[in-house]
Design a protein around this motif. Sequence first.
Motif, PDB file in Angstrom:
ATOM      1  N   THR A 193       0.911  -1.228   0.167  1.00 51.86           N
ATOM      2  CA  THR A 193       0.008   0.020   0.033  1.00 51.86           C
ATOM      3  C   THR A 193       1.014   1.348  -0.050  1.00 51.86           C
ATOM      4  O   THR A 193       1.703   1.204   0.830  1.00 51.86           O
ATOM      5  CB  THR A 193      -0.889   0.061   1.375  1.00 51.86           C
ATOM      6  N   VAL A 194       0.736   2.014  -1.111  1.00 45.22           N
ATOM      7  CA  VAL A 194       1.088   3.513  -0.820  1.00 45.22           C
ATOM      8  C   VAL A 194       0.212   4.332   0.000  1.00 45.22           C
ATOM      9  O   VAL A 194      -0.843   4.642  -0.341  1.00 45.22           O
ATOM     10  CB  VAL A 194       1.344   4.107  -2.289  1.00 45.22           C
ATOM     11  N   SER A 195       0.622   4.621   1.127  1.00 44.58           N
ATOM     12  CA  SER A 195      -0.320   5.012   2.301  1.00 44.58           C
ATOM     13  C   SER A 195      -0.505   6.481   2.340  1.00 44.58           C
ATOM     14  O   SER A 195      -1.801   7.035   2.359  1.00 44.58           O
ATOM     15  CB  SER A 195      -0.008   4.567   3.528  1.00 44.58           C
ATOM     16  N   ARG A 196       0.466   7.325   1.718  1.00 46.52           N
ATOM     17  CA  ARG A 196       0.301   8.839   1.815  1.00 46.52           C
ATOM     18  C   ARG A 196       1.460   9.292   1.227  1.00 46.52           C
ATOM     19  O   ARG A 196       2.586   8.769   1.106  1.00 46.52           O
ATOM     20  CB  ARG A 196       0.019   9.253   3.240  1.00 46.52           C
ATOM     21  N   ASP A 197       1.090  10.600   0.582  1.00 45.68           N
ATOM     22  CA  ASP A 197       2.063  11.419  -0.153  1.00 45.68           C
ATOM     23  C   ASP A 197       2.509  12.280   1.037  1.00 45.68           C
ATOM     24  O   ASP A 197       1.689  13.318   1.641  1.00 45.68           O
ATOM     25  CB  ASP A 197       1.648  12.343  -1.157  1.00 45.68           C
ATOM     26  N   LEU A 198       3.972  12.464   1.422  1.00 37.21           N
ATOM     27  CA  LEU A 198       4.262  13.380   2.290  1.00 37.21           C
ATOM     28  C   LEU A 198       4.598  14.808   1.837  1.00 37.21           C
ATOM     29  O   LEU A 198       4.948  15.169   0.688  1.00 37.21           O
ATOM     30  CB  LEU A 198       5.844  12.808   2.811  1.00 37.21           C
ATOM     31  N   PRO A 199       4.027  15.613   2.850  1.00 37.70           N
ATOM     32  CA  PRO A 199       3.795  17.254   2.489  1.00 37.70           C
ATOM     33  C   PRO A 199       5.552  17.612   2.566  1.00 37.70           C
ATOM     34  O   PRO A 199       6.080  17.183   3.569  1.00 37.70           O
ATOM     35  CB  PRO A 199       3.021  17.861   3.576  1.00 37.70           C
ATOM     36  N   LYS A 200       5.799  18.557   1.547  1.00 43.91           N
ATOM     37  CA  LYS A 200       7.468  18.894   1.495  1.00 43.91           C
ATOM     38  C   LYS A 200       7.532  20.359   1.276  1.00 43.91           C
ATOM     39  O   LYS A 200       6.546  21.195   0.661  1.00 43.91           O
ATOM     40  CB  LYS A 200       7.832  18.166   0.181  1.00 43.91           C
ATOM     41  N   LEU A 201       8.521  20.619   1.674  1.00 42.47           N
ATOM     42  CA  LEU A 201       8.985  22.403   1.375  1.00 42.47           C
ATOM     43  C   LEU A 201       9.233  22.582   0.116  1.00 42.47           C
ATOM     44  O   LEU A 201       8.747  23.779  -0.314  1.00 42.47           O
ATOM     45  CB  LEU A 201      10.233  22.397   2.400  1.00 42.47           C
ATOM     46  N   GLY A 202      10.075  21.808  -0.424  1.00 43.27           N
ATOM     47  CA  GLY A 202      10.138  22.075  -1.919  1.00 43.27           C
ATOM     48  C   GLY A 202      10.003  20.744  -2.722  1.00 43.27           C
ATOM     49  O   GLY A 202       9.258  19.757  -2.135  1.00 43.27           O
ATOM     50  N   TYR A 203      10.664  20.395  -3.805  1.00 45.42           N
ATOM     51  CA  TYR A 203      10.552  19.099  -4.471  1.00 45.42           C
ATOM     52  C   TYR A 203       9.136  18.990  -4.774  1.00 45.42           C
ATOM     53  O   TYR A 203       8.663  17.706  -4.615  1.00 45.42           O
ATOM     54  CB  TYR A 203      11.362  18.203  -3.700  1.00 45.42           C
ATOM     55  N   LYS A 204       8.508  19.752  -5.580  1.00 44.30           N
ATOM     56  CA  LYS A 204       7.124  19.654  -5.631  1.00 44.30           C
ATOM     57  C   LYS A 204       6.768  18.980  -6.930  1.00 44.30           C
ATOM     58  O   LYS A 204       7.544  18.596  -7.708  1.00 44.30           O
ATOM     59  CB  LYS A 204       6.171  21.023  -5.703  1.00 44.30           C
ATOM     60  N   VAL A 206       6.660  15.855  -7.918  1.00 40.18           N
ATOM     61  CA  VAL A 206       6.897  14.380  -7.873  1.00 40.18           C
ATOM     62  C   VAL A 206       6.734  13.919  -6.411  1.00 40.18           C
ATOM     63  O   VAL A 206       7.026  14.425  -5.450  1.00 40.18           O
ATOM     64  CB  VAL A 206       8.348  14.227  -8.215  1.00 40.18           C
ATOM     65  N   GLU A 207       5.985  12.787  -6.280  1.00 38.68           N
ATOM     66  CA  GLU A 207       5.660  12.471  -5.028  1.00 38.68           C
ATOM     67  C   GLU A 207       6.566  11.763  -4.200  1.00 38.68           C
ATOM     68  O   GLU A 207       7.358  10.845  -4.892  1.00 38.68           O
ATOM     69  CB  GLU A 207       4.168  11.419  -5.197  1.00 38.68           C
ATOM     70  N   SER A 208       6.501  11.973  -2.860  1.00 34.86           N
ATOM     71  CA  SER A 208       7.522  11.315  -1.858  1.00 34.86           C
ATOM     72  C   SER A 208       6.516  10.425  -1.064  1.00 34.86           C
ATOM     73  O   SER A 208       5.733  11.264  -0.289  1.00 34.86           O
ATOM     74  CB  SER A 208       8.331  12.127  -1.294  1.00 34.86           C
ATOM     75  N   CYS A 209       6.685   9.290  -0.753  1.00 32.51           N
ATOM     76  CA  CYS A 209       5.535   8.390  -0.015  1.00 32.51           C
ATOM     77  C   CYS A 209       5.942   7.482   1.189  1.00 32.51           C
ATOM     78  O   CYS A 209       7.200   7.143   1.162  1.00 32.51           O
ATOM     79  CB  CYS A 209       4.669   7.500  -1.250  1.00 32.51           C
ATOM     80  N   GLU A 210       4.961   6.989   1.825  1.00 33.68           N
ATOM     81  CA  GLU A 210       5.161   6.138   2.700  1.00 33.68           C
ATOM     82  C   GLU A 210       4.656   4.809   2.039  1.00 33.68           C
ATOM     83  O   GLU A 210       3.575   4.843   1.373  1.00 33.68           O
ATOM     84  CB  GLU A 210       4.364   6.391   4.121  1.00 33.68           C
ATOM     85  N   LEU A 211       5.287   3.709   2.296  1.00 35.47           N
ATOM     86  CA  LEU A 211       4.883   2.421   1.653  1.00 35.47           C
ATOM     87  C   LEU A 211       4.787   1.400   2.923  1.00 35.47           C
ATOM     88  O   LEU A 211       5.448   1.211   3.885  1.00 35.47           O
ATOM     89  CB  LEU A 211       6.144   1.676   0.846  1.00 35.47           C
ATOM     90  N   SER A 212       3.697   0.795   2.760  1.00 32.16           N
ATOM     91  CA  SER A 212       3.284  -0.310   3.967  1.00 32.16           C
ATOM     92  C   SER A 212       3.050  -1.808   3.177  1.00 32.16           C
ATOM     93  O   SER A 212       2.531  -1.887   2.186  1.00 32.16           O
ATOM     94  CB  SER A 212       2.180  -0.115   4.672  1.00 32.16           C
ATOM     95  N   PHE A 213       4.045  -2.710   3.850  1.00 32.47           N
ATOM     96  CA  PHE A 213       4.100  -3.973   3.543  1.00 32.47           C
ATOM     97  C   PHE A 213       3.348  -4.824   4.505  1.00 32.47           C
ATOM     98  O   PHE A 213       3.767  -4.941   5.426  1.00 32.47           O
ATOM     99  CB  PHE A 213       5.370  -4.691   2.881  1.00 32.47           C
ATOM    100  N   GLN A 214       2.074  -5.453   3.939  1.00 33.34           N
ATOM    101  CA  GLN A 214       1.441  -6.290   4.920  1.00 33.34           C
ATOM    102  C   GLN A 214       1.064  -7.742   4.534  1.00 33.34           C
ATOM    103  O   GLN A 214       0.278  -7.733   3.624  1.00 33.34           O
ATOM    104  CB  GLN A 214       0.101  -5.564   5.487  1.00 33.34           C
ATOM    105  N   ASP A 215       2.102  -8.898   4.846  1.00 37.03           N
ATOM    106  CA  ASP A 215       1.837 -10.085   4.197  1.00 37.03           C
ATOM    107  C   ASP A 215       1.730  -9.983   2.650  1.00 37.03           C
ATOM    108  O   ASP A 215       1.306 -10.550   1.952  1.00 37.03           O
ATOM    109  CB  ASP A 215       0.564 -10.761   4.469  1.00 37.03           C
ATOM    110  N   TYR A 216       2.924  -9.106   2.069  1.00 35.41           N
ATOM    111  CA  TYR A 216       2.908  -8.998   0.574  1.00 35.41           C
ATOM    112  C   TYR A 216       3.775 -10.244   0.216  1.00 35.41           C
ATOM    113  O   TYR A 216       4.851 -10.482   0.775  1.00 35.41           O
ATOM    114  CB  TYR A 216       3.677  -7.729   0.396  1.00 35.41           C
ATOM    115  N   ARG A 217       3.264 -10.910  -1.035  1.00 29.85           N
ATOM    116  CA  ARG A 217       3.874 -12.218  -1.262  1.00 29.85           C
ATOM    117  C   ARG A 217       4.541 -12.400  -2.531  1.00 29.85           C
ATOM    118  O   ARG A 217       3.872 -11.507  -3.292  1.00 29.85           O
ATOM    119  CB  ARG A 217       3.075 -13.375  -1.301  1.00 29.85           C
ATOM    120  N   ILE A 218       5.768 -12.434  -2.731  1.00 33.28           N
ATOM    121  CA  ILE A 218       6.674 -12.462  -3.897  1.00 33.28           C
ATOM    122  C   ILE A 218       7.346 -13.754  -4.009  1.00 33.28           C
ATOM    123  O   ILE A 218       7.899 -14.197  -3.268  1.00 33.28           O
ATOM    124  CB  ILE A 218       7.236 -11.075  -3.821  1.00 33.28           C
ATOM    125  N   GLY A 219       7.872 -14.116  -5.140  1.00 31.67           N
ATOM    126  CA  GLY A 219       8.573 -15.342  -5.611  1.00 31.67           C
ATOM    127  C   GLY A 219      10.128 -15.189  -5.180  1.00 31.67           C
ATOM    128  O   GLY A 219      10.588 -13.956  -4.970  1.00 31.67           O
TER     129      GLY A 219
END
Length: 392
Positions: A193-204, A206-219
Amino acid sequence: MTALTDEELFLVTTVRQFVDREVKPVVAELERANEYPEALIEHMKRIGIYGLAIPEEYGGASVSMPCYVHVTEELARGWMSLAGAMGGHTVVAKLLLAFGTEEQKRRYLPRMATGEIRATMALTEPSGGSDLQAMTTVARRDGDRYVVNGSKTWISNARRSGLIALLCKTDPAAVPRHTGMSILLVEHGPGLTVSRDLPKLGYKGVESCELSFQDYRIGLDSVLGGEEGRGFAQMMKGLETGRIQVAARALGVARAALEDSLEYAKGRESFGVPIWKHQAVGSQLADMATKLAAARQLTLAAADRFDAGQRCDMEAGMAKLFASEAAMEIALSAIRIHGGHGYSTEFSVERYFRDAPLMIVGEGTNEIQRNVIAAQLVERGVEPIQRVRPAG
């Protein structure tokens, strides 16, 4: 310093023209709206910018690291966010080329070269900051899959990247701790889950986000290079590219600030003369240009060393440290030269002043860079800093 080929010079000129014609006329509006620059990104794809680290056999048009520095500087001169939109992508491409299996290269690199897939990397955690060895994101084996749990933060392009190079622990009990880390090549899916976009002073934009992994399955075949426990060393090598790229972004912001200041100082008059003729302003312009030139030489020296196949964590750290601090100082000087106009959002210099701090804290804070440089000085001594030998 390595001279660019005719083809590379043409590319840099093409990017410069793109910035002047397409970026500068719209950047203020996009930045104020914090709007993702979709049309500009599509133009960057057409130019081939997303394939600059990828060889022809995988559909790209690989260039030298010095050329990459110049391209990044040009993009950041127009809008630092555009350089950020391709920074992590390039690091992941370099990681795949250096460490990926042939199947992994064939799977991702051709689509990365066109920008069909954009890539980013996920290192930083909410509680860990620059201490990567303290990370808590874990991938545990469950049959022929990994089950990933944990979180990451400050991940650029997280919503729009089709590939995420995730640094995590595949053996939490390993000693030393870094030997239990691996890079997983992760795609969006259930459990991520991309949980939210972080508010920033600059670098507008382009998103900077929090990621959450909850029982994410991959080979199990998602491990970069196919072997667990090599992720920390792989990512440290990748960060050499990342820090050179951040240094080049700083060059672009600093150059834009200097160019705007010089133009303003030539056109603005006080006491009957252009203000650049006043010593207080002329001296600032001279210092700004000198800092920029020195930062560029450090960055290109690190780029040359990278292309020579030599370890360059110290040199990349020096370039990132000096160029980012110089960009911050130059951006502040630009505001001083512009006076009240420098504090106005009608002029671009206030944007440079907001964008510049990202390079100081991003890709490893400058305090971390100083630690890296000091440790390497103790190990390598002073004399080899400027020595570049051919690879092999």
